[in-house]
Scaffold this motif. Structure first.
Motif, PDB file in Angstrom:
ATOM      1  N   PRO A  40       0.826  -1.217   0.000  1.00 49.71           N
ATOM      2  CA  PRO A  40       0.000   0.000   0.000  1.00 49.71           C
ATOM      3  C   PRO A  40       0.853   1.257   0.000  1.00 49.71           C
ATOM      4  O   PRO A  40       1.975   1.267   0.524  1.00 49.71           O
ATOM      5  CB  PRO A  40      -0.808  -0.126   1.297  1.00 49.71           C
ATOM      6  N   GLU A  45      -4.408   3.171   2.594  1.00 51.48           N
ATOM      7  CA  GLU A  45      -4.503   2.000   1.731  1.00 51.48           C
ATOM      8  C   GLU A  45      -4.270   0.716   2.522  1.00 51.48           C
ATOM      9  O   GLU A  45      -4.917  -0.305   2.265  1.00 51.48           O
ATOM     10  CB  GLU A  45      -3.494   2.104   0.586  1.00 51.48           C
ATOM     11  N   LYS A 266      -9.368   0.828  -0.599  1.00 50.14           N
ATOM     12  CA  LYS A 266      -8.056   1.453  -0.429  1.00 50.14           C
ATOM     13  C   LYS A 266      -8.154   2.972  -0.534  1.00 50.14           C
ATOM     14  O   LYS A 266      -7.409   3.695   0.128  1.00 50.14           O
ATOM     15  CB  LYS A 266      -7.080   0.910  -1.481  1.00 50.14           C
ATOM     16  N   ARG A 267      -9.058   3.439  -1.381  1.00 51.88           N
ATOM     17  CA  ARG A 267      -9.262   4.881  -1.553  1.00 51.88           C
ATOM     18  C   ARG A 267     -10.756   5.203  -1.519  1.00 51.88           C
ATOM     19  O   ARG A 267     -11.352   5.580  -2.511  1.00 51.88           O
ATOM     20  CB  ARG A 267      -8.658   5.354  -2.884  1.00 51.88           C
TER      21      ARG A 267
END
Length: 308
Positions: A40, A45, A266-267
């Motif tokens: 990440p 992340e 993650k986002r």
């Protein structure tokens, strides 16, 4: 909703979480597993990958529950018809000198599991030590490991009227295709699922079974496990497989076990749109004369909107 239709207001924002305070409760060592594999870019992340693993495990729980209940009831029903309600008290096994040490442990685990189940039920119901316990109560108290152990070669005894296998393979798995209605092959599938289940129930990362080389390999392994679970349920009962499909359990697994969903976590919120904006865009689409717009959600076709 997301993609074309956006995401609702109030979507989870991992950037507002205090990662430093959370890390000790998850453990640095466990998070390192995610960091080393997913690489990440930052803590947001990293925690997204961790939450993805949690969502994957949660998505599999209903499938695992359907499998366990379907398997145990199928075996119990067929064994009861052939050997009586308390079939587990006199089921045949191979002679001790024809069993490996592993098979002997399977039989010992079987005997102890039945004894423990009886004792637990008596304790819970406050019954005397020698009180009879119904077979159905005993069956309901046995673990998934008990049922997978039943597929050990120790219980495969040809021409013995009290044996489970091979005589019960066809009644228990009536829908299994030719070549798959095989005790050893079914055992192999069930043992792999048991390993997967145990990791999920003990909050371990289930995406790294078999040491995948990359994220795509991990996701494919998860989808293969989904297929194996569905195969066994369908081999026992097509209605059980139908339940998994119609209840949305299967589609949930496929949605969560995807790069798209992993990247979203993650986002989170990166490509989200507020509902108010989505409504404006939809009104604009509807007003376009003689035009058809394809609506997709999670890269799947959801429907079409025809302009006025």
């Amino acid at each position: 909703m997301r993609n074309n239709l956006g995401h609702s207001e109030g979507a989870v924002n991992l950037e507002n979480i205090n990662h430093a305070r959370l890390e000790p409760y998850i453990s640095t060592a466990r998070l390192a597993t995610y960091s080393n594999f997913f690489a990440p870019a930052d803590k947001v992340e990293l925690f997204g990958c961790y939450l993805w693993s949690k969502e994957v495990a949660a998505a599999f729980f209903p499938l695992l529950q359907v499998l366990e209940v379907t398997l145990r009831n199928a075996i119990h029903n067929e064994a009861s018809q052939r050997l009586g309600s308390y079939w587990f008290d006199h089921v045949a096994t191979r002679s001790r000198n024809r069993m490996t040490m592993g098979q002997q442990r399977n039989v010992a685990h079987f005997t102890q599991s039945i004894a423990d189940a009886r004792q637990k039920i008596r304790r819970d119901l406050r019954l005397p030590n020698n009180s009879p316990v119904s077979a159905d109560r005993i069956i309901a108290n046995l673990t998934f490991g008990f049922w997978t152990n039943l597929f050990s070669a120790a219980y495969d005894v040809n021409r013995n009227p009290n044996a489970l296998w091979p005589v019960l393979l066809r009644p228990v798995f009536p829908q299994a295709p030719q070549g798959h209605r095989d005790r050893a092959k079914i055992q192999q599938k069930l043992l792999a699922i048991k390993t997967f289940r145990n990791k999920a129930f003990h909050h371990e990362p289930i995406w790294n079974i078999g040491r995948p080389a990359k994220v795509e390999d991990a996701i494919q392994k998860l989808l293969n496990t989904h297929d194996d679970i569905l195969d066994i349920v369908n081999w026992i009962s097509l209605d059980g497989g139908d339940l998994i499909e119609k209840a949305g359990y299967s589609s949930t697994v496929k949605r969560v076990c995807s790069l798209e969903h992993l990247n979203y976590l993650k986002r989170p919120g990166e490509n989200d749109k507020p509902i108010s904006r989505v409504k404006r865009e939809l009104r604009s689409i509807v007003r376009r004369p003689n035009q058809t717009t394809q609506i997709t959600i999670n890269n799947r076709k959801f429907g079409k909107i025809h302009g006025r």
